[in-house]
Motif scaffolding. Structure first.
Motif, PDB file in Angstrom:
ATOM      1  N   MET A 103       0.844  -1.186   0.000  1.00 32.05           N
ATOM      2  CA  MET A 103       0.000   0.000   0.000  1.00 32.05           C
ATOM      3  C   MET A 103       0.881   1.237   0.000  1.00 32.05           C
ATOM      4  O   MET A 103       1.819   1.331   0.781  1.00 32.05           O
ATOM      5  CB  MET A 103      -0.854  -0.006   1.272  1.00 32.05           C
ATOM      6  CG  MET A 103      -1.885   1.065   1.317  1.00 32.05           C
ATOM      7  SD  MET A 103      -2.692   1.166   2.918  1.00 32.05           S
ATOM      8  CE  MET A 103      -1.426   1.948   3.892  1.00 32.05           C
ATOM      9  N   PRO A 104       0.631   2.209  -0.892  1.00 31.57           N
ATOM     10  CA  PRO A 104       1.424   3.433  -0.845  1.00 31.57           C
ATOM     11  C   PRO A 104       1.031   4.280   0.358  1.00 31.57           C
ATOM     12  O   PRO A 104      -0.011   4.084   0.968  1.00 31.57           O
ATOM     13  CB  PRO A 104       1.069   4.128  -2.159  1.00 31.57           C
ATOM     14  CG  PRO A 104      -0.269   3.616  -2.500  1.00 31.57           C
ATOM     15  CD  PRO A 104      -0.331   2.216  -2.000  1.00 31.57           C
ATOM     16  N   ASP A 105       1.884   5.241   0.671  1.00 32.84           N
ATOM     17  CA  ASP A 105       1.673   6.132   1.805  1.00 32.84           C
ATOM     18  C   ASP A 105       0.408   6.952   1.556  1.00 32.84           C
ATOM     19  O   ASP A 105       0.347   7.706   0.587  1.00 32.84           O
ATOM     20  CB  ASP A 105       2.902   7.030   1.925  1.00 32.84           C
ATOM     21  CG  ASP A 105       2.886   7.853   3.189  1.00 32.84           C
ATOM     22  OD1 ASP A 105       1.943   7.725   3.987  1.00 32.84           O
ATOM     23  OD2 ASP A 105       3.839   8.629   3.390  1.00 32.84           O
ATOM     24  N   PRO A 106      -0.633   6.860   2.394  1.00 32.50           N
ATOM     25  CA  PRO A 106      -1.891   7.530   2.053  1.00 32.50           C
ATOM     26  C   PRO A 106      -1.928   9.013   2.367  1.00 32.50           C
ATOM     27  O   PRO A 106      -2.812   9.706   1.863  1.00 32.50           O
ATOM     28  CB  PRO A 106      -2.930   6.791   2.891  1.00 32.50           C
ATOM     29  CG  PRO A 106      -2.173   6.251   4.034  1.00 32.50           C
ATOM     30  CD  PRO A 106      -0.798   5.994   3.572  1.00 32.50           C
ATOM     31  N   VAL A 107      -0.990   9.529   3.180  1.00 32.63           N
ATOM     32  CA  VAL A 107      -1.084  10.949   3.549  1.00 32.63           C
ATOM     33  C   VAL A 107      -0.826  11.877   2.360  1.00 32.63           C
ATOM     34  O   VAL A 107      -1.595  12.819   2.150  1.00 32.63           O
ATOM     35  CB  VAL A 107      -0.149  11.254   4.739  1.00 32.63           C
ATOM     36  CG1 VAL A 107      -0.200  12.711   5.086  1.00 32.63           C
ATOM     37  CG2 VAL A 107      -0.551  10.428   5.934  1.00 32.63           C
ATOM     38  N   HIS A 127      -1.498  11.220  -0.658  1.00 33.76           N
ATOM     39  CA  HIS A 127      -2.678  11.082  -1.518  1.00 33.76           C
ATOM     40  C   HIS A 127      -3.796  11.985  -1.040  1.00 33.76           C
ATOM     41  O   HIS A 127      -4.474  12.640  -1.851  1.00 33.76           O
ATOM     42  CB  HIS A 127      -3.157   9.628  -1.517  1.00 33.76           C
ATOM     43  CG  HIS A 127      -2.284   8.718  -2.307  1.00 33.76           C
ATOM     44  ND1 HIS A 127      -2.768   7.585  -2.931  1.00 33.76           N
ATOM     45  CD2 HIS A 127      -0.981   8.771  -2.589  1.00 33.76           C
ATOM     46  CE1 HIS A 127      -1.771   6.973  -3.544  1.00 33.76           C
ATOM     47  NE2 HIS A 127      -0.678   7.674  -3.353  1.00 33.76           N
ATOM     48  N   ALA A 128      -3.983  12.073   0.286  1.00 34.39           N
ATOM     49  CA  ALA A 128      -5.018  12.962   0.811  1.00 34.39           C
ATOM     50  C   ALA A 128      -4.657  14.413   0.531  1.00 34.39           C
ATOM     51  O   ALA A 128      -5.523  15.238   0.214  1.00 34.39           O
ATOM     52  CB  ALA A 128      -5.194  12.729   2.310  1.00 34.39           C
TER      53      ALA A 128
END
Lengths: 239, 102
Positions: B57-61, B63-64
């Motif tokens: 999973m890529p780093d979601p922060v 992306h937000a």
């Protein structure tokens, strides 16, 4: 674009300086990017550890609506600021009309087929936001696009964009999000700290209000730009 | 060169191209497009940097952050277009008058 009165050599010198500046900036940023490590955990593990407590299972939605919910609240505030700015750029006592050509039969058929499907897709994206990519902004964008399609086809939707009911719908997303945040403070936590067992339902409620709000804001932005002030474009208006 | 580096450098290149166009062109519509391209470059850089995490999973922060940035870019573009429209209505020209320095 180029003023003929300006001397060519002076203009060329300024352009050369600008090109050199952009190249130097590109090179230094490239060096900075190349010096980053190729593998870095970042915040992925920290987020993944706390996602089960956030009320949703999709990590991006958890970050957007729970861990960094304050950013999202201010982002909706930015959208509202754009609408207010747009409205303030209208001259007062000016008759507003959307100048549109008569729609063709293909456009009308497309609108009748697509707009119900788009509204359905918006609802689906809103629901899927809890456990898949989706959520308030994505479904709000699809709703806004459906409204723009209806406006472009000449159907009389622009009359809805006036008056207090429309303004209430514009504001309800931000207002509900703010109310939930302050309510969390009143219930004993910090601002925007959802109670653990209510987090999922609160996020869904806030996202539903945000979807409606964002769709109407995007449509209002489109209407605000394409309003033709009275007296302009007279020769191009169709009777 | 890994894919992450390719996308990150492409983001940097887009940013600098957009910056050049922002300063070099006088028409407000071109400046608005240049700002959009600068924003797209930054989003590409952020998403590429997020892909560096070792798991699936890529780093979601980031992306937000990109989602927030896209929404803010749309609002700013709408406001810029309305301003350009109003300038055109008031003065009849497409852009603000140039300063006379010479």
């Amino acid at each position: 674009m180029i003023d003929p009165g300006r001397s060519a050599t002076r203009f060329g010198f300024a352009r050369l300086v600008l090109v050199l500046f952009s190249l130097v900036l590109a090179l230094s940023l490239g060096v900075a990017v190349l010096s980053l490590p190729l593998t870095s955990v970042g915040l992925a593990d920290s987020v993944q550890a706390k996602v089960p407590q956030s009320g949703v299972t999709n990590p991006v939605t958890a970050v957007l609506l729970n861990f960094r919910g304050y950013d999202t609240l201010l982002e909706v505030g930015v959208l509202l600021l754009a609408v207010v700015g747009l409205r303030s750029l209208r001259r007062p006592h000016e008759e507003q009309s959307l100048s549109m050509a008569a729609p063709g039969p293909i456009l009308l058929a497309l609108v009748r087929l697509l707009v119900p499907v788009m509204v359905l897709v918006a609802g689906y994206l809103l629901w899927m936001g809890a456990h898949a990519p989706g959520g308030a902004f994505q479904s709000g964008a699809v709703l806004g696009a459906a409204a723009v399609l209806v406006l472009l086809s000449g159907l009389p939707l622009a009359s809805w964009f006036h008056g207090w009911p429309f303004r209430a719908v514009l504001v309800i997303g931000f207002a509900l999000f703010l109310a939930v945040g302050v309510g969390a403070m009143v219930a004993g936590g910090r601002f925007l700290e959802y109670p653990r067992e209510w987090a999922g339902s609160l996020i869904l409620l806030v996202e539903a209000a945000l979807t409606l709000s964002i769709g109407c804001i995007l449509a209002a932005l489109f209407v605000g730009i394409s309003i033709v002030p009275n007296g302009a474009n007279r020769t191009r208006e169709h009777p | 060169m890994s894919l992450v580096l390719l996308y990150a450098l492409a983001g940097v290149a887009l940013f600098c191209l957009g910056l050049y166009a922002l300063i070099a062109h006088a028409h407000p519509l071109r400046k608005t497009l240049a700002i959009n391209i600068m924003g797209s470059g930054i989003f590409l850089l952020l998403v590429a940097v997020a892909r560096r995490s070792p798991g699936p999973m890529p780093d979601p922060v980031p992306h937000a952050m990109v989602l927030t940035g896209i929404v803010v870019t749309v609002s700013a573009t709408a406001l810029l277009l309305a301003l350009a429209r109003r300038v055109h209505t008031e003065t009849g020209q497409a852009s603000l008058p140039e300063d006379s320095l010479e």
